[in-house]
Scaffold this active site. Structure first.
Site, PDB file in Angstrom:
ATOM      1  N   ASP A 329       0.810  -1.221   0.000  1.00 11.61           N
ATOM      2  CA  ASP A 329       0.000   0.000   0.000  1.00 11.61           C
ATOM      3  C   ASP A 329       0.846   1.274   0.000  1.00 11.61           C
ATOM      4  OD1 ASP A 329      -2.412  -1.249  -0.275  1.00 11.61           O
ATOM      5  OD2 ASP A 329      -2.863  -1.306   1.864  1.00 11.61           O
ATOM      6  N   GLY A 336       0.934   8.133   1.679  1.00 12.82           N
ATOM      7  CA  GLY A 336       0.667   9.572   1.756  1.00 12.82           C
ATOM      8  C   GLY A 336      -0.263  10.037   0.639  1.00 12.82           C
ATOM      9  N   VAL A 414      -6.714   3.502   1.255  1.00 16.21           N
ATOM     10  CA  VAL A 414      -6.113   2.814   0.110  1.00 16.21           C
ATOM     11  C   VAL A 414      -7.156   1.837  -0.423  1.00 16.21           C
ATOM     12  CG1 VAL A 414      -4.081   1.580  -0.709  1.00 16.21           C
ATOM     13  CG2 VAL A 414      -3.917   2.971   1.356  1.00 16.21           C
ATOM     14  N   GLY A 415      -7.931   2.304  -1.394  1.00 11.83           N
ATOM     15  CA  GLY A 415      -9.009   1.471  -1.941  1.00 11.83           C
ATOM     16  C   GLY A 415     -10.080   1.235  -0.895  1.00 11.83           C
ATOM     17  N   TYR A 417      -9.676  -0.044   2.166  1.00 16.75           N
ATOM     18  CA  TYR A 417      -9.265   0.068   3.571  1.00 16.75           C
ATOM     19  C   TYR A 417      -8.967   1.493   3.970  1.00 16.75           C
ATOM     20  CZ  TYR A 417      -9.049  -4.784   4.872  1.00 16.75           C
ATOM     21  OH  TYR A 417      -9.392  -6.058   5.199  1.00 16.75           O
ATOM     22  N   HIS A 472      -6.741 -13.030   4.370  1.00 18.20           N
ATOM     23  CA  HIS A 472      -5.615 -12.148   4.049  1.00 18.20           C
ATOM     24  C   HIS A 472      -4.982 -11.655   5.336  1.00 18.20           C
ATOM     25  CE1 HIS A 472      -8.877  -9.344   4.865  1.00 18.20           C
ATOM     26  NE2 HIS A 472      -7.983  -8.414   5.061  1.00 18.20           N
TER      27      HIS A 472
HETATM   28 CU   LIG Z   1      -8.043  -6.780   6.361  1.00 11.30          CU
END
Ligand SMILES: [Cu+2]
Length: 488
Positions: A329, A336, A414-415, A417, A472
């Site tokens: 990520d 950032g 990030v997407g 999350y 994951h």
């Molecule tokens: Cu997760």
């Protein structure tokens, strides 16, 4: 789902070391050598790199521009000798640039004192630069002009105007040959929700060459039901009763204002003094943190530099459309770059102060990121230290010291999350780093509607009808250069 990782850096027992700083190394300067690049510096870097490759100006993309960190020993020695007036020249102010020029990755160091390029190295080894938002957007739009993809939507009875796509990094599985900069494109369906991650359009593989900006491979393997939209929209306005118990409001009041002082990038609070900057790849960087020793009447060094160096998120689903999902990520998407403006009174309490930052766009020009940090004092009602002496009758002798701390927060989305990244400075002399994970799960569409139907390995848990939560992990690594009392 929530993950958190806590690292405790306590330096309480290091008072035997003797290299001390009378004043903190983060002391305010017109421009501190560790300050992030200014908008004007981004513009100069862009101009210098463009001028150095005049015939290819339309072929240059800036994947990363940030401060080229000065040599640590040179910087410390300069800072120690700097007061009260400059004695020697500061370390050279330089930018580190990763640019794609004529389809090659260049790592450049640009000197901002002399406006010239100090080094220009073409990277041939493994590894690729950060993606830019612009190239990701272009790549994810290609499918909408790709007839086989439109046919695949048609076959599933999906409306093209409800489809949203994004790019996924490819991962590395031991290949000895580099295949260029390639991404896969994964698409989702809205049609009744904004929680697109809950409605993946499965079993379609789209591979895009980012350099040619073309689809190089397409496969529609089978039709898998798209999970239904009902019940997936997370917005309060779309939620249906019953709601949880309502709480009465809590207000944080500091009638005399905050106890911290922000001078440019320097932050002072209680006995702490540190330097706070922002970077497109790693997000917040805390430097030159030192703490004032009231007995010695001196500042004592604690940490030279600290930041999140990577967030690695591998998925364990071996199916064709999932096996490659092993995201970095920070290194691929930019911890950032993916920071989002903080919501006052929600992301941070009423007593918070906000700071903005700048990153470079794909063309090298600065982009302002407002409210990227919030800084606030936290009184969580905890006890820092206490004792009740019961052995001296007739009285109980009680002494309680409440726990107060200073929090520096960034949220990076990030997407699917959202990472809540905190640096917390405590009066007892510890720095506590915390990453809270929230946001949305990345799920796989499935034919199954009940767990009793499953008679194969599905690499996840059935969460709802046609919805598998894929196994994951999240690995978060920190760069922590601790210099407790100058002992490195
Ligand atoms: Cu997760």
């Amino acid at each position: 789902m929530a993950h958190s990782l806590k690292i405790f850096c306590c330096f309480f027992f290091f008072f035997l070391f003797s290299t001390l700083s009378i004043i903190p190394l983060s002391h305010q300067l017109e421009q501190h050598p560790l300050d992030s690049l200014t908008p004007n510096e981004f513009i100069r870097v862009q101009a210098i790199v463009n001028q150095s490759h005049p015939t290819t100006i339309n072929d240059i993309t800036f994947q990363y521009i940030g401060l080229n960190e000065p040599d640590k020993q040179a910087l410390i020695s300069w800072l120690q000798n700097h007061r009260p007036t400059p004695i020697t020249a500061p370390p050279p102010r330089q930018a580190f640039v990763i640019a794609r020029i004529n389809h090659q990755t260049h790592e450049l160091v640009v000197d901002l004192s002399y406006d010239n390029i100090v080094s220009d190295h073409i990277h041939h080894g493994f590894g690729y630069p950060l993606f830019t938002f612009q190239e990701q957007n272009r790549a994810s739009q290609l499918v909408f002009n790709h007839a086989p993809f439109l046919a695949a939507l048609n076959k599933r009875g999906l409306k093209v105007e409800e489809v949203i796509c994004e790019t996924f990094a490819l991962g590395w599985f031991g290949e000895t040959k580099q295949n260029g900069r390639v991404v896969k494109v994964m698409c989702y369906y809205l049609d009744g929700t904004v929680n697109l991650y809950m409605r993946p359009i499965e079993a379609i593989t789209v591979t895009v060459d980012l350099e040619a900006m073309k689809i190089t491979h397409f496969r529609d393997r089978l039709v898998v039901p798209v999970p239904k939209a009902a019940g997936t929209d997370y917005r309060e306005s779309e939620q249906k009763a019953p709601f949880g118990p309502e709480l009465k409001g809590i207000t944080v009041v500091q009638p005399d204002g905050p106890s911290f002082i922000i001078d440019g990038s320097r932050v002072r609070w209680a006995n702490w003094d540190f330097h706070l900057t922002f970077d497109a790849r790693v997000g917040p960087i805390v430097s030159l943190a030192s703490i004032y020793d009231t007995e010695k009447q001196e500042f004592r060094r604690v940490m030279y530099r600290g930041f999140v160096s990577e967030l690695f998120v591998p998925y364990m689903d071996l199916t064709e459309e999932w096996y490659y999902r092993t995201f970095f990520d920070a290194g691929e998407y930019g911890y950032g770059l993916c920071a989002v403006p903080l919501e006052p009174l929600r992301d941070c309490p009423a007593n918070a102060v906000y700071m903005g930052a700048f990153v470079a766009a794909q063309n090298g020009m600065p982009i302002e990121m407002p409210n990227v940090f919030c800084i606030f004092e936290r009184n969580a009602g905890d006890v820092m230290w206490r004792h009740t002496e019961t052995m001296i009758p007739p009285d109980l002798i009680t002494e309680v010291r409440p726990d107060m701390s200073l929090v520096v927060r960034m949220v990076s989305t990030v997407g699917n999350y959202d990472y809540i990244n905190d640096w917390e400075f405590k009066q007892i002399g510890s720095i506590k780093v915390t990453v809270g994970l929230t946001g949305l799960l990345e799920v796989r569409g499935s034919k199954y509607t009940h767990k009793d139907q499953i008679d194969e390995e599905v690499y996840g848990t059935l969460l709802a009808e046609n919805t598998l939560g894929a196994y994951h992990d999240h690995f978060i690594t920190y760069h922590l250069d601790l210099d407790v009392d100058g002992c490195e």
